[in-house]
Design a protein around this motif. Sequence first.
Motif, mmCIF file in Angstrom:
data_model
loop_
_atom_site.group_PDB
_atom_site.id
_atom_site.type_symbol
_atom_site.label_atom_id
_atom_site.label_comp_id
_atom_site.label_asym_id
_atom_site.label_seq_id
_atom_site.Cartn_x
_atom_site.Cartn_y
_atom_site.Cartn_z
ATOM 1 N N ARG A 643 0.817 -1.109 -0.020
ATOM 2 C CA ARG A 643 0.021 0.049 0.097
ATOM 3 C C ARG A 643 0.655 1.332 0.021
ATOM 4 N NH1 ARG A 643 -5.314 -0.930 0.843
ATOM 5 N NH2 ARG A 643 -5.911 -3.215 1.449
ATOM 6 N N MET A 644 2.069 1.313 0.804
ATOM 7 C CA MET A 644 2.931 2.266 0.718
ATOM 8 C C MET A 644 3.447 2.642 -0.483
ATOM 9 S SD MET A 644 5.054 1.788 4.217
ATOM 10 C CE MET A 644 6.389 2.943 3.796
ATOM 11 N N LEU A 645 3.759 1.563 -1.200
ATOM 12 C CA LEU A 645 4.395 1.845 -2.932
ATOM 13 C C LEU A 645 3.138 2.308 -3.767
ATOM 14 C CD1 LEU A 645 6.708 1.565 -4.808
ATOM 15 C CD2 LEU A 645 6.119 -0.790 -5.088
ATOM 16 N N LYS A 646 2.039 1.589 -3.520
ATOM 17 C CA LYS A 646 0.752 2.100 -4.459
ATOM 18 C C LYS A 646 0.575 3.395 -4.314
ATOM 19 C CE LYS A 646 -2.532 0.671 -6.986
ATOM 20 N NZ LYS A 646 -2.328 0.266 -8.376
ATOM 21 N N SER A 647 0.711 3.870 -3.019
ATOM 22 C CA SER A 647 0.211 5.610 -2.704
ATOM 23 C C SER A 647 1.069 6.473 -3.453
ATOM 24 C CB SER A 647 0.160 5.751 -1.080
ATOM 25 O OG SER A 647 1.656 5.783 -0.697
ATOM 26 N N THR A 648 2.471 5.997 -3.827
ATOM 27 C CA THR A 648 3.103 6.869 -4.527
ATOM 28 C C THR A 648 2.746 7.382 -5.913
ATOM 29 O OG1 THR A 648 4.775 5.353 -5.564
ATOM 30 C CG2 THR A 648 5.352 6.109 -2.968
ATOM 31 N N GLU A 649 1.592 6.478 -6.509
ATOM 32 C CA GLU A 649 1.086 6.827 -7.711
ATOM 33 C C GLU A 649 0.360 7.913 -7.778
ATOM 34 O OE1 GLU A 649 -0.803 3.225 -9.207
ATOM 35 O OE2 GLU A 649 0.754 1.897 -8.612
ATOM 36 N N ASN A 650 -0.115 8.483 -6.443
ATOM 37 C CA ASN A 650 -0.970 9.745 -6.485
ATOM 38 C C ASN A 650 0.089 10.951 -6.324
ATOM 39 O OD1 ASN A 650 -3.366 8.108 -6.357
ATOM 40 N ND2 ASN A 650 -3.102 7.801 -4.172
ATOM 41 N N GLU A 651 1.264 10.857 -6.173
ATOM 42 C CA GLU A 651 2.145 11.825 -5.715
ATOM 43 C C GLU A 651 2.490 12.456 -6.999
ATOM 44 O OE1 GLU A 651 4.270 14.826 -5.365
ATOM 45 O OE2 GLU A 651 3.764 13.689 -3.470
ATOM 46 N N PRO A 652 2.080 13.880 -7.513
ATOM 47 C CA PRO A 652 2.319 14.656 -8.655
ATOM 48 C C PRO A 652 3.699 14.658 -9.187
ATOM 49 C CG PRO A 652 0.554 15.818 -7.033
ATOM 50 C CD PRO A 652 1.329 14.797 -6.372
ATOM 51 N N LEU A 653 4.438 14.698 -8.340
ATOM 52 C CA LEU A 653 5.734 14.716 -8.863
ATOM 53 C C LEU A 653 6.238 13.291 -9.649
ATOM 54 C CD1 LEU A 653 7.645 15.915 -5.447
ATOM 55 C CD2 LEU A 653 7.666 17.162 -7.682
ATOM 56 N N ASN A 654 5.385 12.104 -9.372
ATOM 57 C CA ASN A 654 5.840 10.906 -9.976
ATOM 58 C C ASN A 654 5.189 11.003 -11.243
ATOM 59 O OD1 ASN A 654 7.575 10.203 -7.929
ATOM 60 N ND2 ASN A 654 5.687 9.218 -6.818
ATOM 61 N N GLN A 655 4.442 11.990 -11.822
ATOM 62 C CA GLN A 655 3.709 11.808 -13.049
ATOM 63 C C GLN A 655 4.456 11.911 -14.150
ATOM 64 O OE1 GLN A 655 0.500 10.619 -12.775
ATOM 65 N NE2 GLN A 655 1.319 10.725 -10.350
ATOM 66 N N SER A 656 5.788 12.137 -14.133
ATOM 67 C CA SER A 656 6.653 12.316 -15.110
ATOM 68 C C SER A 656 8.077 11.726 -14.568
ATOM 69 C CB SER A 656 6.732 13.731 -15.742
ATOM 70 O OG SER A 656 7.220 14.655 -14.829
ATOM 71 N N ASP A 657 8.839 11.240 -15.644
ATOM 72 C CA ASP A 657 10.016 10.877 -15.221
ATOM 73 C C ASP A 657 11.014 11.976 -14.743
ATOM 74 O OD1 ASP A 657 9.609 8.153 -15.092
ATOM 75 O OD2 ASP A 657 9.952 8.002 -17.186
ATOM 76 N N VAL A 658 10.742 12.968 -15.534
ATOM 77 C CA VAL A 658 11.738 14.347 -15.292
ATOM 78 C C VAL A 658 10.804 15.335 -14.822
ATOM 79 C CG1 VAL A 658 13.455 15.793 -16.251
ATOM 80 C CG2 VAL A 658 13.592 13.474 -16.879
ATOM 81 N N HIS A 659 11.237 16.122 -13.792
ATOM 82 C CA HIS A 659 10.295 17.131 -13.456
ATOM 83 C C HIS A 659 10.772 18.524 -14.290
ATOM 84 C CE1 HIS A 659 8.329 20.164 -10.758
ATOM 85 N NE2 HIS A 659 7.297 19.382 -10.557
ATOM 86 N N TYR A 660 9.657 19.314 -14.558
ATOM 87 C CA TYR A 660 9.787 20.657 -15.454
ATOM 88 C C TYR A 660 11.037 21.458 -14.749
ATOM 89 C CZ TYR A 660 6.918 23.151 -12.136
ATOM 90 O OH TYR A 660 6.245 23.604 -10.953
ATOM 91 N N SER A 661 11.077 21.329 -13.396
ATOM 92 C CA SER A 661 12.056 22.317 -12.696
ATOM 93 C C SER A 661 13.301 21.845 -12.977
ATOM 94 C CB SER A 661 11.800 22.338 -11.183
ATOM 95 O OG SER A 661 11.816 21.078 -10.645
ATOM 96 N N TYR A 662 13.699 20.452 -13.324
ATOM 97 C CA TYR A 662 14.864 20.224 -13.968
ATOM 98 C C TYR A 662 15.570 21.248 -14.810
ATOM 99 C CZ TYR A 662 18.586 17.437 -16.490
ATOM 100 O OH TYR A 662 19.907 17.486 -17.206
ATOM 101 N N HIS A 663 14.709 21.353 -15.845
ATOM 102 C CA HIS A 663 15.262 22.118 -17.223
ATOM 103 C C HIS A 663 15.371 23.578 -16.765
ATOM 104 C CE1 HIS A 663 14.358 18.550 -19.541
ATOM 105 N NE2 HIS A 663 13.372 18.574 -18.914
ATOM 106 N N GLN A 664 14.624 24.122 -15.534
ATOM 107 C CA GLN A 664 14.627 25.496 -15.255
ATOM 108 C C GLN A 664 15.953 25.817 -14.358
ATOM 109 O OE1 GLN A 664 10.800 25.785 -13.416
ATOM 110 N NE2 GLN A 664 9.795 26.804 -15.422
#
Length: 678
Positions: A643-664
């Motif tokens: 359940r702990m691992l499953k809950s990470t699917e709701n984290e917005p940071l995990n919706q992409s492999d590279v977060h936009y702030s990386y590029h910024q």
Amino acid sequence: MSVAIVSNLGKIPSKVNPDLQIERDRSQLTPYISEITHFIDGGRQLTEKRREIEKILFKESLFREYSNDRVYRSRQEVYAKGLERSVRLFTLKQEHNWNDVEFGLALKTINEDHTLGLHNVMFIPALERLATEQQKAKWLPLARNYKIIGTYAQTEMGHGTYLQGLETTATFDARTEEFVLNTPKVTSIKWWPGSLGKSVNIAIILATLIIDGKKYGMHPFLTPLRSMEDHQPLPGIKVGDIGPKLSINSVDNGFLILNNVRIPRENMLMKNAQVSREGHFTSRGPNKGNYAAMMLVRVNIVNWCFTSLSNTSTITIRYSSIRRQSKLDPSQEETKILDYQTQQYKVFPALATTYAMFFVSKTLRNRYLRIHAEMMKGNYQNLAEIHCQSAGMKALASEMTVEVMEVSRQACGGHGYLAAATLGDAVAASKSLITVEGENTVLYLQVARYLMKRFAAAVSGDTLSGSTDYLTMDPSKYMCPLKSSRDCRNVELLCDVYRFRAFLMIAKTARKLQSDIEAGKKQAVAMNDNLVQLVRAAKAHIMYCMVKDYKESMSQLQTSLSVSNALHNLNIFFTVFNMVKNAGDFLETESIGLSQMEWLKEVELQMLAKIRPDAVSLVDAFDIHDDTLGSVLGCYDGNVYERMLKSTENEPLNQSDVHYSYHQHLKPFLQRNNHSKL
């Protein structure tokens, strides 16, 4: 790691975690769990009704999923979703024709996690207790059918528990037969009432009544705040939200500024006091009768403590049963943390306190209902007693709850720090109980003042009744009843020790006050110089009342032997644990000696081993739905890690492999550093 792999690894097993199943299989209490569930719910029929209501609510994602994704929402989204839940909850109440008990079960099912709670918790009860029959006939149907949505506006920015200091004014204008409401200073602005900021359209406002320049104390005034057409604030009213809090951010606690707001004379709730058309003031009973709704909330808070603790204990004990850490025996597998005595000493106090709060809150509610019925008939003889009991129990219960809940959260280690565990938010929410409906220190001092009056009456030879009847005792006849270690398991004898400790602390404080006054100190100065001792005396009294109510409730319980033994173990542990915790007071008052304290410490640890085999069954008996808990650590199946691992699917940071702030930010920084090295 790709999303597909994460989803596969996060699949929830269909079977119960073997470590948790073993706990249930080995407990002698398991076959009798439903017996406990039924008396907690108030009978088999109410258990069945609660489960029926759970099915209705959790068919809808609005109630089922909110607790899991709330942490990822903005404040505005949290409020909007909470309001949506309120409206849907009220709609279901109407559709299913739920009575007050059934609606209470629905609220408990969702942990009262919605926006408009004050409408049912304070607004309607205040109308029932403060309005005349004619006023109730007009306003209660509107409130119960949700044609108006209200709150209870008492606390001000500069005044909370000290109600005599409220600065909001209601000045009677005999010419127009209206009250003119004002918040003349920044400190008089109403601040904190729940649902006030953006939701309600009417409020019961507590204000100081003024007639012809003379003040007549605090009284309740039913005041429309927003237009029924477009919800805009009415003329003279400025209202808004006070901002984010540590928790409970689905509720829009608000501020209210009143500038010459006029309401009809009939909008003063006049059960306890009236103002005639000509401006004549008459009173039907003590002014404290206006506190009836507030006392009810304090009574309810003790029950809310039980609910919060039952959730927390369920999570921590189930988690402690599947979490393995280190080895007691090097030749064996890692040990369940619930098998460590230190872990038991962290989580069993919360479990024992949970059951204590259940029995104590039930007794307190029955006492309140009896005395309230007397007051409704004009008999205020026991008003001071129930004020003392409700204020003191609220203070001690909330204080104990926050303390043991925080220890329970810590007992879950790092995983308990996750928002998805829900423990942190539960602790933060429970901390509000320390200050809501009276800051605890102030409430203890109100109890202490009552105790000083009762002690003076006892010294004068009066016969006392109620919770203070023991103040007439002769301390010279006391002998510690604990003659052996076995006596430390006798709750009746332990209760006698609590009583003597309370008596001596009250007597010592009263005599010190009297001595200071006789030495020439003004009464106010003498009181201030003894406030700490007054609080300690009040706590000792309320703690005695608590263990006495718990003991008497247990003695009246009719259950099977297995249930009786398990609950009796909790009763002993709760009573002994709090004696050891407050060892200084018991030793200082010579209620016990050093030998008895050593026995108590031995029994305290022995009771941990007694409770251990039935711990999971005792929390299973609360029968809390997984969607009510909303915790990755506390589900019935015990599949925590999945359940702990499953809950990470709701984290917005995990919706992409590279977060936009990386590029910024990070990419230019790394490129610059690499370029400089070349």
